[in-house]
Design an enzyme around this catalytic site. Structure first.
Site, PDB file in Angstrom:
ATOM      1  N   PHE A 293      -4.296 -24.383 -20.260  1.00 14.18           N
ATOM      2  CA  PHE A 293      -3.403 -24.784 -19.172  1.00 14.18           C
ATOM      3  C   PHE A 293      -2.713 -26.098 -19.554  1.00 14.18           C
ATOM      4  O   PHE A 293      -3.381 -27.059 -19.943  1.00 14.18           O
ATOM      5  CB  PHE A 293      -4.200 -24.951 -17.876  1.00 14.18           C
ATOM      6  CG  PHE A 293      -3.323 -25.023 -16.656  1.00 14.18           C
ATOM      7  CD1 PHE A 293      -2.862 -23.869 -16.054  1.00 14.18           C
ATOM      8  CD2 PHE A 293      -2.951 -26.252 -16.137  1.00 14.18           C
ATOM      9  CE1 PHE A 293      -2.040 -23.939 -14.936  1.00 14.18           C
ATOM     10  CE2 PHE A 293      -2.132 -26.323 -15.021  1.00 14.18           C
ATOM     11  CZ  PHE A 293      -1.671 -25.167 -14.417  1.00 14.18           C
TER      12      PHE A 293
ATOM     13  N   ASP B 130     -13.309 -26.323 -17.598  1.00  8.74           N
ATOM     14  CA  ASP B 130     -12.339 -26.275 -16.505  1.00  8.74           C
ATOM     15  C   ASP B 130     -12.600 -24.980 -15.737  1.00  8.74           C
ATOM     16  O   ASP B 130     -12.460 -23.889 -16.286  1.00  8.74           O
ATOM     17  CB  ASP B 130     -10.906 -26.318 -17.046  1.00  8.74           C
ATOM     18  CG  ASP B 130      -9.883 -26.440 -15.927  1.00  8.74           C
ATOM     19  OD1 ASP B 130     -10.136 -25.885 -14.837  1.00  8.74           O
ATOM     20  OD2 ASP B 130      -8.836 -27.076 -16.139  1.00  8.74           O
TER      21      ASP B 130
ATOM     22  N   TYR C 249      -7.866 -25.490  -4.192  1.00  8.99           N
ATOM     23  CA  TYR C 249      -6.762 -24.811  -3.495  1.00  8.99           C
ATOM     24  C   TYR C 249      -6.526 -23.397  -4.002  1.00  8.99           C
ATOM     25  O   TYR C 249      -5.743 -22.666  -3.421  1.00  8.99           O
ATOM     26  CB  TYR C 249      -5.464 -25.635  -3.585  1.00  8.99           C
ATOM     27  CG  TYR C 249      -5.079 -26.050  -4.990  1.00  8.99           C
ATOM     28  CD1 TYR C 249      -4.473 -25.154  -5.856  1.00  8.99           C
ATOM     29  CD2 TYR C 249      -5.325 -27.341  -5.449  1.00  8.99           C
ATOM     30  CE1 TYR C 249      -4.142 -25.530  -7.142  1.00  8.99           C
ATOM     31  CE2 TYR C 249      -4.997 -27.726  -6.723  1.00  8.99           C
ATOM     32  CZ  TYR C 249      -4.405 -26.822  -7.574  1.00  8.99           C
ATOM     33  OH  TYR C 249      -4.085 -27.198  -8.849  1.00  8.99           O
ATOM     34  N   LYS C 250      -7.189 -23.005  -5.100  1.00  9.78           N
ATOM     35  CA  LYS C 250      -7.013 -21.643  -5.602  1.00  9.78           C
ATOM     36  C   LYS C 250      -7.990 -20.714  -4.873  1.00  9.78           C
ATOM     37  O   LYS C 250      -7.857 -20.515  -3.678  1.00  9.78           O
ATOM     38  CB  LYS C 250      -7.191 -21.628  -7.122  1.00  9.78           C
ATOM     39  CG  LYS C 250      -6.036 -22.343  -7.833  1.00  9.78           C
ATOM     40  CD  LYS C 250      -6.204 -22.447  -9.335  1.00  9.78           C
ATOM     41  CE  LYS C 250      -5.002 -23.180  -9.937  1.00  9.78           C
ATOM     42  NZ  LYS C 250      -5.264 -23.655 -11.314  1.00  9.78           N
TER      43      LYS C 250
ATOM     44  N   ARG D 166       1.305 -11.849 -13.264  1.00 10.49           N
ATOM     45  CA  ARG D 166      -0.103 -12.179 -13.074  1.00 10.49           C
ATOM     46  C   ARG D 166      -0.545 -11.803 -11.662  1.00 10.49           C
ATOM     47  O   ARG D 166       0.119 -12.145 -10.681  1.00 10.49           O
ATOM     48  CB  ARG D 166      -0.255 -13.688 -13.299  1.00 10.49           C
ATOM     49  CG  ARG D 166      -1.644 -14.169 -13.526  1.00 10.49           C
ATOM     50  CD  ARG D 166      -1.632 -15.648 -13.851  1.00 10.49           C
ATOM     51  NE  ARG D 166      -1.295 -16.452 -12.669  1.00 10.49           N
ATOM     52  CZ  ARG D 166      -1.745 -17.682 -12.451  1.00 10.49           C
ATOM     53  NH1 ARG D 166      -2.527 -18.264 -13.350  1.00 10.49           N
ATOM     54  NH2 ARG D 166      -1.406 -18.342 -11.379  1.00 10.49           N
TER      55      ARG D 166
HETATM   56  C1  LIG Z   1      -4.508 -24.793 -11.671  1.00  8.31           C
HETATM   57  C2  LIG Z   1      -5.091 -25.444 -12.866  1.00  8.31           C
HETATM   58  C3  LIG Z   1      -5.099 -26.823 -12.979  1.00  8.31           C
HETATM   59  C4  LIG Z   1      -4.406 -27.642 -11.919  1.00  8.31           C
HETATM   60  O1  LIG Z   1      -4.549 -28.976 -12.075  1.00  8.31           O
HETATM   61  P1  LIG Z   1      -4.207 -29.966 -10.861  1.00  8.31           P
HETATM   62  O2  LIG Z   1      -4.305 -31.288 -11.467  1.00  8.31           O
HETATM   63  O3  LIG Z   1      -5.211 -29.708  -9.781  1.00  8.31           O
HETATM   64  O4  LIG Z   1      -2.828 -29.625 -10.394  1.00  8.31           O
HETATM   65  C5  LIG Z   1      -5.729 -27.385 -14.068  1.00  8.31           C
HETATM   66  N1  LIG Z   1      -6.312 -26.617 -15.024  1.00  8.31           N
HETATM   67  C6  LIG Z   1      -6.300 -25.277 -14.942  1.00  8.31           C
HETATM   68  C7  LIG Z   1      -6.951 -24.450 -15.995  1.00  8.31           C
HETATM   69  C8  LIG Z   1      -5.676 -24.654 -13.880  1.00  8.31           C
HETATM   70  O5  LIG Z   1      -5.633 -23.339 -13.793  1.00  8.31           O
END
Ligand SMILES: *Cc1c(COP(=O)(O)O)cnc(C)c1O
Length: 429
Positions: A143, A216, A241-242, A388
């Site tokens: 990510f 993560d 939030y996911k 997705r």
């Molecule tokens: C959604 C996501 C994030 C989001 O990071 P934020 O700092 O909370 O916006 C980080 N890492 C991964 C792998 C994600 O899927």
């Protein structure tokens, strides 16, 4: 970049003797699964198929009433709310609700900041526990925010980022240069392809190499079985939030194994991470456990939303969530194979090797997703060519999978993805 990181999977031709999946069979599966009751906790409009809970989950059905109650309490109590409504204890209350979904102890969890900030904190702290080693090992195509953060950490703490393809991570950890690795920081589930690591195996390989393991868990917690103690991991980060449905921009979390607590020090040290914030000491003394990773004033309103969502998850068996995610995604893969020519499943076909997600490659993936959104199926696009679909097991029903596949098949059959109106790019894909 994607084509090098995504394994091409062969399309499976349906056999003649195979009974096609029908909607009634899937409705019966919903009726038989005790987890289906959890669906009622979330506010999803009738007819809408929500397959984007891996980006932003729906509100808790009780969110509005909760906010109204909290508003009334704030109006009555004003600043007394810190004590009388226990705003000051809220980060700990929420951490205690989250801990069971991680398989962690309460004192191993801090709910704070964004995933990005938590990864920064975890990576700096971990690197400092391995002063003789300079490498932060991650994956190509992870990510983007994770990569940006690791690059910045490397510049700050005299380290270097080594990014290897997902498939060669274990080889890298067994190679002669593995003794340079201070920290392994990867996502449990790949956001683009849905590949899931065997976390216990990767953690063991990191430890055998003498490195610390940072996971993560953004695409795991609330959808899959996260087994913090079984994995024996060191640090973890993720967002609420996911799949946890905590609300837009709700704070993330950091998990830190108890055995590290003594030595682990955050780079950003704020007063809420102090053992006694309201003693207003001149010097910083760490709070016990993961609480030291709190820093500034907590985002009370967002935390209240997370608190409400996590109450709905109370007592939920994460193995059952994981199994349901596997069933939902498997049904989708099967229906797509049968009915959706021109798409290619890029997620693993083995449910234990995939997250609660199915990614399809299609030449017009962006347009296809827009056409689906128009048909009340929420999905998203990840560049260059991935559509997705997230299958949050806490809210998606088997019949939703059927309806989504049917609308996808008809959009493809009608050529909806070729309509020029779907090509206009919006800010959030
Ligand atoms: C959604 C996501 C994030 C989001 O990071 P934020 O700092 O909370 O916006 C980080 N890492 C991964 C792998 C994600 O899927």
């Amino acid at each position: 970049m994607v084509s090098s990181t995504v394994g091409r999977s062969l399309r499976r031709c349906p056999r003649d003797d195979e009974t096609p999946i029908d909607r009634a069979t899937l409705a019966a599966r919903d009726a038989a699964d005790p987890l289906s009751a959890l669906r009622a906790a979330w506010d999803v409009p009738d007819g809408l198929v929500h397959l984007d809970g891996n980006s932003l989950g729906p509100p808790a059905r009780t969110w509005g009433q909760r906010m109204a109650r909290e508003h009334a309490a704030w109006r009555d109590l004003q600043i007394r709310s810190w004590n009388d409504a226990d705003w000051v204890g809220l980060p700990r209350v929420v951490a205690s609700r989250l801990a069971p979904l991680l398989g962690a102890h309460e004192d191993e969890v801090a709910v704070t900041d964004s995933t990005s900030v938590n990864l920064f904190q975890a990576a700096v702290a971990a690197r400092r526990l391995r002063p003789d080693r300079r490498v932060l090992l991650t994956e190509v195509g992870t990510f983007p925010t994770d990569r940006y953060v690791l690059d910045a950490v490397a510049a700050l703490v005299d380290a270097e980022v080594r990014a290897v393809p997902r498939a060669s991570l274990l080889d890298e950890l067994a190679s002669p240069t593995a003794d340079q690795v201070a920290v392994v920081a990867v996502a449990h589930v790949d956001f683009r392809t849905g590949h899931r690591h065997d976390a216990a195996v990767v953690t063991a390989a990191a430890h055998a190499a003498g490195a610390l393991m940072v996971w993560d868990l953004a695409h795991s917690t609330g959808a899959l079985h996260v087994d913090w103690h079984g994995w024996d991991a060191d640090l973890g980060v993720g967002c609420t939030y996911k799949f946890l449905n905590g609300g837009p921009g709700a704070p993330g979390y950091l998990v830190a194994a108890r055995r590290l607590h003594e030595a682990l020090l955050p780079a950003i040290r704020g007063w809420f991470g102090h053992a006694t914030p309201f003693a207003f000491d001149e010097t910083w003394t760490p709070a016990a456990g993961a609480t030291r990773f709190l820093n500034g004033t907590p985002p009370v309103l967002s935390l209240l939303g997370v608190d409400e969502a996590l109450q709905a998850f109370a007592g939920v068996d994460t193995r059952a969530l994981d199994a349901r995610a596997g069933m939902l995604t498997s049904v989708f893969v099967e229906l797509v194979d049968e009915r959706c020519p021109g798409t290619e499943v890029v997620s693993p076909r083995d449910p234990t090797a995939r997250g609660a997600q199915v990614s399809l490659r299609h030449t017009h993936a962006y347009e296809l997703v827009q056409a689906l959104i128009d048909r009340d199926v929420l999905a998203d696009h990840r560049p260059p060519d991935v559509a997705r679909f997230g299958f949050a097991p806490a809210l998606v029903r088997h019949v939703d999978v059927y309806d989504a596949a049917e609308r996808l098949a008809s959009a493809l059959a009608e050529g909806a993805h070729l309509a020029p109106r779907y090509a206009a790019r919006r800010t959030v894909p």
